[in-house]
Structure formats: structure tokens, C-alpha cells
Design an enzyme around this catalytic site. Structure first.
Site, mmCIF file in Angstrom:
data_model
loop_
_atom_site.group_PDB
_atom_site.id
_atom_site.type_symbol
_atom_site.label_atom_id
_atom_site.label_comp_id
_atom_site.label_asym_id
_atom_site.label_seq_id
_atom_site.Cartn_x
_atom_site.Cartn_y
_atom_site.Cartn_z
ATOM 1 C CE LYS A 86 20.635 -10.356 2.783
ATOM 2 N NZ LYS A 86 20.584 -9.642 1.574
ATOM 3 C CG LEU A 87 17.791 -12.800 10.871
ATOM 4 C CD1 LEU A 87 18.413 -12.802 12.386
ATOM 5 C CD2 LEU A 87 16.205 -12.645 11.501
ATOM 6 C CG ASP A 122 20.492 -13.784 0.270
ATOM 7 O OD1 ASP A 122 19.372 -13.876 -0.220
ATOM 8 O OD2 ASP A 122 21.250 -13.002 0.246
ATOM 9 C CB ILE A 123 15.719 -16.815 -0.694
ATOM 10 C CG1 ILE A 123 15.669 -15.214 -0.845
ATOM 11 C CG2 ILE A 123 14.977 -17.107 0.602
ATOM 12 C CD1 ILE A 123 14.089 -14.967 -1.373
ATOM 13 C CG LEU A 182 5.364 -16.225 3.926
ATOM 14 C CD1 LEU A 182 5.659 -17.325 4.853
ATOM 15 C CD2 LEU A 182 4.455 -15.171 4.520
ATOM 16 C CB THR A 204 0.995 -8.942 -2.777
ATOM 17 O OG1 THR A 204 0.235 -7.510 -2.563
ATOM 18 C CG2 THR A 204 2.008 -8.419 -3.961
ATOM 19 C CG ASP A 205 -4.024 -6.728 -2.717
ATOM 20 O OD1 ASP A 205 -2.813 -6.333 -2.543
ATOM 21 O OD2 ASP A 205 -4.975 -6.203 -2.210
ATOM 22 C CD GLU A 206 1.005 -3.353 -2.980
ATOM 23 O OE1 GLU A 206 1.650 -2.759 -3.961
ATOM 24 O OE2 GLU A 206 0.603 -2.800 -1.847
ATOM 25 C CE1 TYR A 247 6.199 -6.336 -2.107
ATOM 26 C CE2 TYR A 247 4.258 -5.356 -2.627
ATOM 27 C CZ TYR A 247 4.872 -6.461 -2.155
ATOM 28 O OH TYR A 247 4.185 -7.418 -1.513
ATOM 29 C CB SER A 263 9.913 -7.321 -7.614
ATOM 30 O OG SER A 263 9.391 -6.941 -6.383
ATOM 31 C CE LYS A 264 5.337 -10.958 -3.354
ATOM 32 N NZ LYS A 264 6.049 -11.885 -2.312
ATOM 33 C CG ASP A 297 -0.514 10.419 -3.520
ATOM 34 O OD1 ASP A 297 -0.324 9.429 -2.613
ATOM 35 O OD2 ASP A 297 -1.477 10.542 -4.456
HETATM 36 P P1 NAD Z 1 8.222 -8.354 6.070
HETATM 37 O O1 NAD Z 1 9.094 -7.186 5.422
HETATM 38 O O2 NAD Z 1 7.759 -7.971 7.364
HETATM 39 O O3 NAD Z 1 9.263 -9.777 6.349
HETATM 40 C C1 NAD Z 1 10.100 -9.992 5.385
HETATM 41 C C2 NAD Z 1 10.747 -11.179 5.783
HETATM 42 O O4 NAD Z 1 11.677 -11.660 4.793
HETATM 43 C C3 NAD Z 1 12.083 -10.477 6.992
HETATM 44 O O5 NAD Z 1 12.150 -11.246 8.103
HETATM 45 C C4 NAD Z 1 13.318 -10.618 6.081
HETATM 46 O O6 NAD Z 1 14.514 -10.586 6.961
HETATM 47 C C5 NAD Z 1 13.279 -11.848 5.196
HETATM 48 N N1 NAD Z 1 14.038 -11.660 3.875
HETATM 49 C C6 NAD Z 1 14.028 -10.475 3.109
HETATM 50 N N2 NAD Z 1 15.078 -10.654 2.234
HETATM 51 C C7 NAD Z 1 15.574 -11.830 2.502
HETATM 52 C C8 NAD Z 1 16.372 -12.878 1.615
HETATM 53 N N3 NAD Z 1 17.118 -12.324 0.575
HETATM 54 N N4 NAD Z 1 16.558 -14.068 2.376
HETATM 55 C C9 NAD Z 1 15.902 -14.553 3.489
HETATM 56 N N5 NAD Z 1 14.943 -13.748 3.813
HETATM 57 C C10 NAD Z 1 14.837 -12.607 3.461
HETATM 58 O O7 NAD Z 1 7.113 -8.893 5.012
HETATM 59 P P2 NAD Z 1 5.507 -9.143 5.362
HETATM 60 O O8 NAD Z 1 4.742 -8.090 5.373
HETATM 61 O O9 NAD Z 1 5.698 -10.400 6.510
HETATM 62 O O10 NAD Z 1 5.388 -10.175 3.824
HETATM 63 C C11 NAD Z 1 5.682 -11.278 3.842
HETATM 64 C C12 NAD Z 1 5.148 -11.883 2.482
HETATM 65 O O11 NAD Z 1 3.894 -11.596 2.184
HETATM 66 C C13 NAD Z 1 5.938 -11.023 1.407
HETATM 67 O O12 NAD Z 1 5.985 -12.022 0.459
HETATM 68 C C14 NAD Z 1 4.753 -10.155 0.737
HETATM 69 O O13 NAD Z 1 5.178 -9.590 -0.323
HETATM 70 C C15 NAD Z 1 3.664 -10.796 0.957
HETATM 71 N N6 NAD Z 1 2.364 -10.083 1.524
HETATM 72 C C16 NAD Z 1 2.644 -9.145 2.224
HETATM 73 C C17 NAD Z 1 1.237 -8.522 2.753
HETATM 74 C C18 NAD Z 1 1.170 -7.355 3.633
HETATM 75 O O14 NAD Z 1 0.018 -6.697 3.864
HETATM 76 N N7 NAD Z 1 2.390 -7.309 4.657
HETATM 77 C C19 NAD Z 1 0.033 -8.644 1.785
HETATM 78 C C20 NAD Z 1 0.169 -9.639 1.046
HETATM 79 C C21 NAD Z 1 1.180 -10.398 0.477
HETATM 80 O O1 DAU Z 2 -2.056 -5.055 -0.453
HETATM 81 C C1 DAU Z 2 -0.929 -5.925 -0.028
HETATM 82 C C2 DAU Z 2 0.296 -5.051 0.342
HETATM 83 O O2 DAU Z 2 -0.062 -4.258 1.500
HETATM 84 C C3 DAU Z 2 1.455 -5.880 0.578
HETATM 85 O O3 DAU Z 2 1.818 -6.535 -0.612
HETATM 86 C C4 DAU Z 2 2.637 -4.743 0.815
HETATM 87 O O4 DAU Z 2 3.784 -5.683 1.312
HETATM 88 C C5 DAU Z 2 2.188 -4.170 1.920
HETATM 89 O O5 DAU Z 2 3.273 -3.251 2.442
HETATM 90 C C6 DAU Z 2 0.982 -3.339 1.955
HETATM 91 O O6 DAU Z 2 1.240 -2.438 0.715
HETATM 92 P P1 DAU Z 2 0.577 -0.808 0.813
HETATM 93 O O7 DAU Z 2 1.475 0.142 0.006
HETATM 94 O O8 DAU Z 2 -0.844 -0.945 0.698
HETATM 95 O O9 DAU Z 2 0.608 -0.514 2.496
HETATM 96 P P2 DAU Z 2 1.162 0.840 3.330
HETATM 97 O O10 DAU Z 2 1.018 0.512 4.843
HETATM 98 O O11 DAU Z 2 2.637 1.050 3.043
HETATM 99 O O12 DAU Z 2 0.231 1.682 2.715
HETATM 100 C C7 DAU Z 2 -1.117 1.799 3.165
HETATM 101 C C8 DAU Z 2 -1.717 2.888 2.522
HETATM 102 O O13 DAU Z 2 -1.578 4.025 3.276
HETATM 103 C C9 DAU Z 2 -1.312 3.114 1.079
HETATM 104 O O14 DAU Z 2 -2.438 3.635 0.585
HETATM 105 C C10 DAU Z 2 -0.154 4.371 1.369
HETATM 106 C C11 DAU Z 2 -0.804 4.930 2.471
HETATM 107 N N1 DAU Z 2 0.253 5.623 3.445
HETATM 108 C C12 DAU Z 2 1.095 4.754 3.835
HETATM 109 C C13 DAU Z 2 2.309 5.139 4.792
HETATM 110 C C14 DAU Z 2 3.525 4.292 5.247
HETATM 111 C C15 DAU Z 2 0.114 6.796 3.901
HETATM 112 O O15 DAU Z 2 -0.828 7.554 3.605
HETATM 113 N N2 DAU Z 2 1.135 7.469 4.817
HETATM 114 C C16 DAU Z 2 1.985 6.570 5.126
HETATM 115 O O16 DAU Z 2 2.957 7.001 6.084
#
Ligand code: NAD
Ligand code: DAU
Length: 355
Positions: A38-39, A63-64, A85, A137-139, A163, A166-167, A293
Site C-alpha cells: 500500500k506504500l 491495500d490488503i 508480511l 512475531t515473537d511478541e 500490535y 493484532s498479530k 517507559d
Molecule cells: P515495515 O513496517 O517496515 O513494513 C510494512 C510494509 O507493509 C510497508 O511496506 C507498508 O507499506 C506495508 N503495508 C502496511 N499496511 C498495508 C496494507 N494495508 N496493504 C498493503 N501493504 C501494507 O514492517 P517490517 O518490520 O518489515 O515487518 C514485516 C512483517 O514482519 C510484519 O508482519 C511484522 O509483524 C513482522 N515481523 C517484524 C519483525 C521486525 O523486527 N521488524 C520481527 C518479526 C516479525
Molecule cells: O520482536 C519482534 C518485534 O520487534 C517485531 O514484531 C516488531 O515489528 C518490531 O518493531 C520489534 O518490536 P520492538 O518493540 O522490540 O522494537 P523497537 O525497535 O521499537 O524497540 C526495541 C527495544 O528498544 C524495546 O525494548 C523498546 C526500546 N526502545 C525503542 C525505541 C524506539 C527504546 O528504549 N527507545 C526507543 O526510542
């Protein structure tokens, strides 16, 4: 041109999705890769400049959540596989705006599941050779104490943030389609990813950029929370292995056995950025700023990925020290990418969060 497989990758313009698209487009010229995105603020086609003209790559803006459009897409490209994803992915945003997360992550996944089911049901061979692979995700497992335990594939779901709730909802729908209709589905739960092209609202790219600009580094709480970090290309490699060899209906945890307390990780980032910029040791230490926090902040995540290693032979290829060095180097060498994403809509969000 006819292709052996037609695979939709949703969210392919995002952080992890762009690495998965790149790997599949380059490694499998016999597959047609349809990047559906969807960008949103997090989607950036600049992440894919190097492969955008390849013959086996198509970008579709969509859009999904748009069920009719998803049905049309499956029919038009005769889709036989999907790696899903697309999602709203940032915990802090989910705390401010939970509705968008329920809509995209739950309803969007449901629209894709139903579109896949209806299209595959209409074919003579039905689900044979088809695959719906959902990236989670592990969350969803909740939080661990500092007791050396790990999340396994059998850990009970216990999400805490909007978040992760919803996952978890989307994961349940995927498994419900598997159990109810026999849809050939797979779910993987991965730990925190890091690497190039991550949107600078997440800890690592945000902090690299702030150090570069001499801005404060907002550490939530006491910085004692623990995350388990995996280099994004290793996640993409795992997705490739599981898409091709994973057991239908199964779940795999993906992680690197690489736990870091936030404050220790932050010190490594500061040291690496200062060193690569040629600054004297300790130059940016004063930027560490302890702030309120995150609400409901999960204490510790740690993934046991032994099932994936034992059954499918996947292991991370990079040690963390190498991965973080490559990552910092990439952000420092690509300031124009950073400037491009830290503009417009994102800038307003950034200001409302941190100023
Ligand atoms: P991101 O936010 O970087 O990218 C998400 C992408 O989805 C974007 O390109 C956005 O434009 C697109 N998108 C959002 N809503 C949409 C919609 N309605 N229709 C079509 N496209 C849409 O996310 P990411 O960090 O690359 O994560 C990708 C996937 O992996 C997610 O499902 C996330 O839950 C999962 N995940 C992420 C992490 C992490 O550390 N980033 C870890 C484990 C799992
Ligand atoms: O565990 C997988 C998840 O990891 C994915 O599912 C999510 O999409 C991804 O965003 C990520 O979630 P986190 O919340 O763990 O990532 P984030 O980078 O937001 O934060 C990492 C840790 O750092 C977390 O304990 C919160 C802390 N943090 C984060 C930000 C942005 C800070 O202390 N300061 C900050 O400004």
C-alpha cells in the site's frame, strides 16, 4: 513469458519484505514475484531500486484490506503462493492508534486468506501445490522473566501490546483457515530484525541517525529490557527455506540466540558509530537520555529456533558483531536514504513523539 510459480509478497516495500523480495527475485528467475504494498509511511520503493527492472518482478500498489482487489489479483496473476508480511509493525504507534493495527493486521490478513481460499477453491487442482505463508512475531508469546527460558513453538499466546494482540489475531485466523478449510498455511514467529532499510522509528536506525546528528537517544525506562536480534537477511533466508521445505500447517520460530539488554546494545551502537565516524571514544555517550517507559513494555524476548535448525537445517549466517558493523556502515553510507524517509508525514510523527 511463462513462470513456474506466481508468488505474491505482501509488504515488499517495507523493511523485511524488501529483503525477501530481493532474495526471491534474484534467486528464482523462474518465479514471478508480485510485490503488493500500500506504500504507507513505512513502504519505500527506493528499497528495491536494484531489482525493480527485473523481468520476474512486478509491483502492485494495493491495500490488503480491499477484498475485491485481492480476489482480482489472485485471478489476474494465477497466484499459487503468498508470503504475507504487510502489517502495521511499530509497537509505539499501536499504543497511540490501535484501530489501524486491528484493521490492517487482522482484517487485512482475513481478506487475503479468503481471497486465496476462494481462488484456489475454483481451480481443478484446488490446494495442491499452493501455500499461504504468514509472517508473525515473537511478541505474540508475551514476555519472559530473566530466567534463561525461551519461547518455543508450544508457548501459549499472551500478547500485551495492541500490535502483538493484532498479530496474534491474524495468526489465529491463519490457523483457523488451515483447520477449518484445509488451506495450506504456515506461520513463523521471528525475533527482532536489524539491518539496512529499516524505518528510523525502530531502535537501531533511530539511534544511529540520532548519534549522527548529535540528538538525544531516548532510552525507555532503565534500558533493562532484553530483545533477541537477528540480521534481516538471515530472516529472509529462513523464509526462503520454510516457504519451500516447511511442513504445511506447521509453525517455526526464527531467532539467532542473540539476546541483548537495550542499554548494552545502545552502548555498542554508540561505540560503532563514533568509531566509523572517526570520533574519539566516548564522544556520543552523553546523548543517552532516560525517558518514560513504553506502556506495557515487555521485559524480555528470547526465541528457541532449534526446531528450524534440526528439521530444516537453517542457522543464522552472521555473527552479531559483523551484522551490527555492516548495519551501522550502511546507514552512515546512505544518508540520502535516511533523509528521504525522515521527511513529510514521518517527520510530523517524529516531532509528536520526541519533541
Ligand atoms: P515495515 O513496517 O517496515 O513494513 C510494512 C510494509 O507493509 C510497508 O511496506 C507498508 O507499506 C506495508 N503495508 C502496511 N499496511 C498495508 C496494507 N494495508 N496493504 C498493503 N501493504 C501494507 O514492517 P517490517 O518490520 O518489515 O515487518 C514485516 C512483517 O514482519 C510484519 O508482519 C511484522 O509483524 C513482522 N515481523 C517484524 C519483525 C521486525 O523486527 N521488524 C520481527 C518479526 C516479525
Ligand atoms: O520482536 C519482534 C518485534 O520487534 C517485531 O514484531 C516488531 O515489528 C518490531 O518493531 C520489534 O518490536 P520492538 O518493540 O522490540 O522494537 P523497537 O525497535 O521499537 O524497540 C526495541 C527495544 O528498544 C524495546 O525494548 C523498546 C526500546 N526502545 C525503542 C525505541 C524506539 C527504546 O528504549 N527507545 C526507543 O526510542
Amino acid at each position: 513469458m511463462s513462470f513456474k510459480r506466481n508468488i505474491i509478497i505482501t509488504g515488499g516495500a517495507g523493511f523485511i519484505g524488501s529483503h525477501v523480495v530481493r532474495l526471491f527475485v534474484n534467486k528464482y528467475p523462474e518465479y514471478r514475484i508480485i510485490n503488493l504494498d500500500k506504500l504507507t509511511y513505512a513502504g519505500n520503493l527506493a528499497n528495491l531500486r536494484d531489482i525493480e527492472n527485473e523481468e520476474n518482478y512486478i509491483f502492485v500498489k494495493g491495500d490488503i484490506c480491499d477484498y475485491e482487489a485481492m480476489q482480482a489479483l489472485f485471478r489476474e496473476y494465477k497466484v499459487d503462493g503468498i508470503i504475507h508480511l504487510a502489517a502495521e509493525s511499530h509497537v509505539d504507534r499501536s499504543i497511540k492508534d490501535p484501530f489501524t493495527f486491528a484493521q490492517t493486521n487482522v482484517m487485512g490478513t482475513l481478506a487475503l486468506l479468503q481471497a486465496a481460499k476462494v481462488y484456489w477453491d475454483s481451480l481443478p487442482e484446488k490446494y495442491e501445490g499452493k501455500r499461504f505463508y504468514h509472517i508473525s512475531t515473537d511478541e505474540v508469546y508475551g514476555t519472559l522473566a530473566f530466567d534463561g527460558t525461551f519461547f518455543t513453538e508450544d508457548t501459549k499466546y499472551d500478547p500485551h501490546s495492541p500490535y502483538s494482540a493484532s498479530k496474534a489475531g491474524s495468526d489465529h485466523f491463519v490457523r483457523a483457515f488451515q483447520d477449518t478449510y484445509g488451506l495450506p498455511a504456515l506461520v513463523t514467529n521471528c525475533s527482532n530484525n536489524y539491518g539496512p532499510y529499516q524505518f528510523p522509528e525502530k531502535l537501531i536506525p533511530l539511534f544511529i541517525n540520532n548519534i549522527r546528528q548529535g540528538k538525544p537517544l531516548p532510552v525507555y525506562g532503565k534500558g533493562e529490557n532484553v530483545r533477541d536480534w537477528l540480521y534481516v537477511v538471515d530472516h529472509a533466508r529462513a523464509i526462503d527455506v520454510i516457504f519451500h521445505a516447511g511442513k504445511t500447517g506447521d509453525t517455526y520460530n526464527i531467532g539467532g540466540f542473540n539476546e541483548w539488554k537495550n542499554i548494552d546494545l545502545i552502548k555498542v551502537i554508540i561505540e560503532t558509530v563514533d568509531r566509523l565516524l572517526g570520533n574519539p571514544v566516548g564522544t556520543s555517550d552523553h546523548l543517552i537520555t532516560y525517558v518514560t517507559d513504553r506502556l506495557g513494555h515487555d521485559l524480555r524476548y528470547a526465541i528457541d529456533s532449534n526446531k528450524l535448525k534440526n528439521e530444516l537445517g537453517w542457522e543464522p549466517s552472521l555473527q552479531f558483531e559483523e551484522g551490527i558493523e555492516k548495519t551501522v556502515q550502511w546507514y552512515l553510507e546512505n544518508p540520502e536514504w535516511m533523509e528521504h524517509v525522515i521527511s513529510g508525514e514521518y517527520q510530523q510523527y517524529y516531532d509528536s513523539m520526541y519533541n
